[in-house]
Motif scaffolding. Structure first.
Motif, short mmCIF file in Angstrom:
data_model
loop_
_atom_site.label_atom_id
_atom_site.label_comp_id
_atom_site.label_asym_id
_atom_site.label_seq_id
_atom_site.Cartn_x
_atom_site.Cartn_y
_atom_site.Cartn_z
N MET A 74 0.83 -1.20 0.00
CA MET A 74 0.00 0.00 0.00
C MET A 74 0.87 1.25 0.00
O MET A 74 0.64 2.17 -0.78
N LEU A 75 1.86 1.28 0.86
CA LEU A 75 2.74 2.44 0.93
C LEU A 75 3.46 2.67 -0.39
O LEU A 75 3.59 3.80 -0.85
N ALA A 76 3.90 1.58 -1.02
CA ALA A 76 4.59 1.70 -2.31
C ALA A 76 3.65 2.20 -3.41
O ALA A 76 4.11 2.72 -4.43
N SER A 77 2.34 2.07 -3.18
CA SER A 77 1.33 2.53 -4.15
C SER A 77 0.68 3.83 -3.71
O SER A 77 -0.41 4.17 -4.17
N ASN A 78 1.34 4.55 -2.82
CA ASN A 78 0.85 5.84 -2.32
C ASN A 78 -0.51 5.75 -1.63
O ASN A 78 -1.34 6.65 -1.75
N MET A 79 -0.72 4.66 -0.91
CA MET A 79 -1.93 4.50 -0.09
C MET A 79 -1.50 4.45 1.37
O MET A 79 -0.46 3.88 1.68
N ILE A 80 -2.30 5.02 2.23
CA ILE A 80 -1.99 5.03 3.66
C ILE A 80 -2.68 3.83 4.32
O ILE A 80 -3.91 3.75 4.33
N PRO A 81 -1.89 2.90 4.88
CA PRO A 81 -2.51 1.76 5.55
C PRO A 81 -2.99 2.11 6.95
O PRO A 81 -2.37 2.93 7.64
N ALA A 82 -4.08 1.48 7.35
CA ALA A 82 -4.51 1.57 8.74
C ALA A 82 -3.38 0.99 9.59
O ALA A 82 -2.72 0.03 9.19
N ALA A 83 -3.15 1.59 10.76
CA ALA A 83 -1.98 1.15 11.53
C ALA A 83 -2.18 1.23 13.04
O ALA A 83 -1.20 1.21 13.78
N THR A 84 -3.41 1.32 13.50
CA THR A 84 -3.66 1.35 14.94
C THR A 84 -4.73 0.32 15.30
O THR A 84 -5.58 -0.03 14.46
N MET A 85 -4.70 -0.14 16.53
CA MET A 85 -5.71 -1.09 16.98
C MET A 85 -7.11 -0.49 16.88
O MET A 85 -8.07 -1.17 16.52
N LYS A 86 -7.23 0.78 17.19
CA LYS A 86 -8.52 1.46 17.10
C LYS A 86 -9.07 1.37 15.67
O LYS A 86 -10.24 1.03 15.46
N GLU A 87 -8.21 1.66 14.69
CA GLU A 87 -8.64 1.56 13.29
C GLU A 87 -9.00 0.12 12.93
O GLU A 87 -10.01 -0.12 12.28
N TYR A 88 -8.18 -0.82 13.35
CA TYR A 88 -8.44 -2.22 13.02
C TYR A 88 -9.79 -2.67 13.55
O TYR A 88 -10.55 -3.31 12.85
N LEU A 89 -10.06 -2.34 14.80
CA LEU A 89 -11.33 -2.78 15.39
C LEU A 89 -12.53 -2.10 14.75
O LEU A 89 -13.61 -2.68 14.68
N GLN A 90 -12.35 -0.89 14.26
CA GLN A 90 -13.44 -0.20 13.56
C GLN A 90 -13.67 -0.78 12.17
O GLN A 90 -14.81 -0.85 11.71
N LEU A 91 -12.61 -1.19 11.50
CA LEU A 91 -12.70 -1.65 10.11
C LEU A 91 -12.96 -3.15 9.96
O LEU A 91 -13.49 -3.58 8.93
N ALA A 92 -12.60 -3.92 10.95
CA ALA A 92 -12.62 -5.38 10.81
C ALA A 92 -14.04 -5.95 10.79
O ALA A 92 -14.92 -5.49 11.52
N SER A 93 -14.23 -6.96 9.96
CA SER A 93 -15.46 -7.74 10.01
C SER A 93 -15.24 -9.03 10.79
O SER A 93 -16.20 -9.69 11.18
N ILE A 94 -14.00 -9.39 11.02
CA ILE A 94 -13.67 -10.53 11.87
C ILE A 94 -13.73 -10.07 13.32
O ILE A 94 -13.24 -8.99 13.66
N GLU A 95 -14.34 -10.89 14.16
CA GLU A 95 -14.49 -10.54 15.57
C GLU A 95 -13.32 -11.04 16.39
O GLU A 95 -12.67 -12.03 16.04
N GLU A 96 -13.09 -10.37 17.50
CA GLU A 96 -12.05 -10.80 18.43
C GLU A 96 -12.39 -12.17 19.01
O GLU A 96 -13.55 -12.60 18.96
N ALA A 97 -11.40 -12.81 19.58
CA ALA A 97 -11.58 -14.13 20.20
C ALA A 97 -12.54 -14.05 21.37
O ALA A 97 -12.57 -13.06 22.10
N LYS A 98 -13.30 -15.12 21.52
CA LYS A 98 -14.17 -15.26 22.69
C LYS A 98 -13.47 -16.19 23.68
O LYS A 98 -12.75 -17.10 23.28
N ASN A 99 -13.71 -15.98 24.93
CA ASN A 99 -13.10 -16.81 25.98
C ASN A 99 -13.87 -18.11 26.16
O ASN A 99 -15.08 -18.17 25.91
#
Length: 145
Positions: free
Chosen positions: A59-84
């Motif tokens: 992405m960086l090599a293609s002039n795109m800014i990648p998400a890079a924080t846990m906050k962003e990941y949790l907002q963007l993800a469709s996969i859910e965190e692990a359940k206990n």
């Protein structure tokens, strides 16, 4: 390029959530299949870590800014965190389901990259897709044993 960037950022988010989920399952798996699942989850999170780095750098090599924080990941993800408290079988089913989501995302990303003539991004996503299709097959076979 916005659609492709959005797709790649969602992919990064899903890979990062999956990476953390795999660590959780690696640490907390118990039962008669402990050794094989402990080892398999470690191998898979190592592979996922490499994919995270490759996607972000492409992405960086293609002039795109990648998400890079846990906050962003949790907002963007469709996969859910692990359940206990999941059994080993439930953990494997969860990862299999997550890989199914990744396969769909990757196919969509390949289509977008091809439309926008991002050949290298398409090639990377195809390589990752092939890997996850094989992992899906292995995990599905494990669940059916």
């Amino acid at each position: 390029m916005t659609d492709l960037r959005n797709n790649l950022n969602e992919l990064l988010a899903n890979l990062n959530v999956m990476y953390t989920k795999l660590h959780n399952y690696h640490w907390f798996v118990t039962g008669e299949h402990f050794f094989e699942l402990h080892k398999a989850s470690e191998e898979l999170y190592g592979e996922v870590a490499a994919f995270i780095d490759e996607v972000a750098e492409k992405m960086l090599a293609s002039n795109m800014i990648p998400a890079a924080t846990m906050k962003e990941y949790l907002q963007l993800a469709s996969i859910e965190e692990a359940k206990n408290g999941l059994s080993a079988g439930e953990m494997v089913q969860s990862i299999t389901d997550d890989i199914s989501k990744l396969i769909l995302d990757l196919k969509n990303g390949i289509g977008l990259a091809d439309q926008e003539n991002h050949i290298c991004i398409s090639n990377l996503l195809q390589d990752i897709l092939c890997h996850f299709e094989m992992e899906h097959w292995k995990l599905s076979a494990y669940l059916n044993s």
